[in-house]
Scaffold this motif. Structure first.
Motif, PDB file in Angstrom:
ATOM      1  N   GLY A 118       0.822  -1.209   0.000  1.00 48.37           N
ATOM      2  CA  GLY A 118       0.000   0.000   0.000  1.00 48.37           C
ATOM      3  C   GLY A 118       0.858   1.261   0.000  1.00 48.37           C
ATOM      4  N   ASP A 119       0.412   2.246   0.771  1.00 49.89           N
ATOM      5  CA  ASP A 119       1.089   3.554   0.776  1.00 49.89           C
ATOM      6  C   ASP A 119       2.514   3.482   1.304  1.00 49.89           C
ATOM      7  OD1 ASP A 119      -1.247   4.539  -0.161  1.00 49.89           O
ATOM      8  OD2 ASP A 119      -1.976   5.262   1.793  1.00 49.89           O
ATOM      9  N   GLU A 120       2.815   2.423   2.079  1.00 50.34           N
ATOM     10  CA  GLU A 120       4.158   2.314   2.661  1.00 50.34           C
ATOM     11  C   GLU A 120       5.203   1.917   1.611  1.00 50.34           C
ATOM     12  OE1 GLU A 120       3.874  -0.585   5.874  1.00 50.34           O
ATOM     13  OE2 GLU A 120       1.768  -0.020   6.038  1.00 50.34           O
ATOM     14  N   ALA A 121       4.757   1.401   0.477  1.00 51.60           N
ATOM     15  CA  ALA A 121       5.695   0.840  -0.499  1.00 51.60           C
ATOM     16  C   ALA A 121       6.613   1.918  -1.065  1.00 51.60           C
ATOM     17  CB  ALA A 121       4.924   0.167  -1.632  1.00 51.60           C
ATOM     18  N   PRO A 122       7.934   1.644  -1.100  1.00 55.28           N
ATOM     19  CA  PRO A 122       8.852   2.604  -1.725  1.00 55.28           C
ATOM     20  C   PRO A 122       8.642   2.623  -3.237  1.00 55.28           C
ATOM     21  CG  PRO A 122      10.028   0.609  -1.029  1.00 55.28           C
ATOM     22  CD  PRO A 122       8.603   0.443  -0.599  1.00 55.28           C
ATOM     23  N   THR A 123       8.749   3.795  -3.839  1.00 53.86           N
ATOM     24  CA  THR A 123       8.581   3.875  -5.292  1.00 53.86           C
ATOM     25  C   THR A 123       9.941   3.726  -5.963  1.00 53.86           C
ATOM     26  OG1 THR A 123       8.679   6.266  -5.070  1.00 53.86           O
ATOM     27  CG2 THR A 123       6.493   5.306  -5.327  1.00 53.86           C
ATOM     28  N   VAL A 124       9.951   2.996  -7.052  1.00 52.53           N
ATOM     29  CA  VAL A 124      11.171   2.814  -7.828  1.00 52.53           C
ATOM     30  C   VAL A 124      10.832   3.106  -9.279  1.00 52.53           C
ATOM     31  CG1 VAL A 124      12.418   1.201  -6.345  1.00 52.53           C
ATOM     32  CG2 VAL A 124      10.646   0.336  -7.859  1.00 52.53           C
TER      33      VAL A 124
END
Ligand SMILES: [Zn+2]
Ligand SMILES: [Zn+2]
Length: 247
Positions: free
Chosen positions: A214-220
């Motif tokens: 969810g929102d916690e996921a780091p973006t790559v």
């Protein structure tokens, strides 16, 4: 993470890509068409004489754990293209504006404005999803059933993939490559987020689980990361690598 949904064209449960996955898949599918056109221009070959284009299929398998050999089928395995669930058979309606379910013939009741929240819960976008390593279809089902109540198998999916109904909720289970089990739970208030569902499965089944953070996921830049949960430990990983799927 892909959602396990009934595909009316393939007539079975299939992992359908979410929008982040579609952003990766869409260029791969377009390239498949370009490569075929380039091959035909160069060689004068007919469509049936072209070598199979498998890069989109490989990407699909990497994203979902499902082995697809026909890239054309992937075009319609996008969760956002499905209508909401039929309230009777729990298969997705073919379009968002369908007036009846083509699967079972049940007419679609349009909600009044006050019922908008209830109506949203029938969207295929809702629900929690996880992929489980090291547990069987039956073990996954038993754990979910223990948490949300007795489940009754629907009979419209032949073979191993299955949808199960339970009071308001329904559950879709698909056996994937490398003995992974893909599981989606829709319309249950038991888990608010996929990460909660993943933690529950990892603990109850003492196995490894991948799910959306969810929102916690780091973006790559080149994709997105999944939450890997095992033995009380959590870490962010890229989509499940092939070596893991075969472990
Ligand atoms: Zn299909
Ligand atoms: Zn139906």
């Amino acid at each position: 993470m892909a959602k396990n949904l009934h595909c009316w064209r393939c007539k079975t449960l299939i992992p359908m890509l979410d929008e982040r996955e579609w952003a990766l898949m869409s260029p791969a599918l377009s390239k498949t068409i370009e490569d075929i056109q380039a091959y035909r221009r160069k060689t004068g070959a007919s469509l049936s004489e072209c070598p199979p284009q498998t890069s989109a299929c490989h990407l699909y398998a990497r994203l979902t754990g499902f082995v697809e050999t026909n890239p054309n089928a992937i075009w319609h395995h996008r969760a956002a293209d499905c209508g909401p669930f039929c309230r009777h058979c729990r298969r997705p309606l073919r379009t968002a504006r369908a007036s009846f379910c083509a699967g079972c013939g049940t007419p679609v009741e349009r909600e009044s404005a006050e019922d908008e929240a209830a109506s949203a819960s029938w969207s295929v976008e809702h629900g929690v999803d996880a992929r489980v390593f090291g547990a069987s279809h039956h073990q996954v089902l038993a754990a979910v059933s223990q948490a949300i109540g007795p489940l009754i198998a629907q009979t419209h999916d032949a073979g191993d993939p299955h949808t199960y109904l339970c009071a308001d909720a329904h559950v879709s289970v698909v056996t994937l490559e490398g003995a992974q089990i893909g599981v989606s739970v829709y319309r249950s208030g038991r888990w608010a987020r996929s990460a909660d569902f993943g933690r529950f499965l990892a603990q109850t089944l003492a196995c490894r689980v991948y799910c959306d953070g969810g929102d916690e996921a780091p973006t790559v830049s080149d994709g997105y990361k999944l939450l890997e949960i095992e033995g009380g430990q959590e870490r962010w990983v890229m989509q499940v690598p092939k070596s893991e799927a075969q472990a």
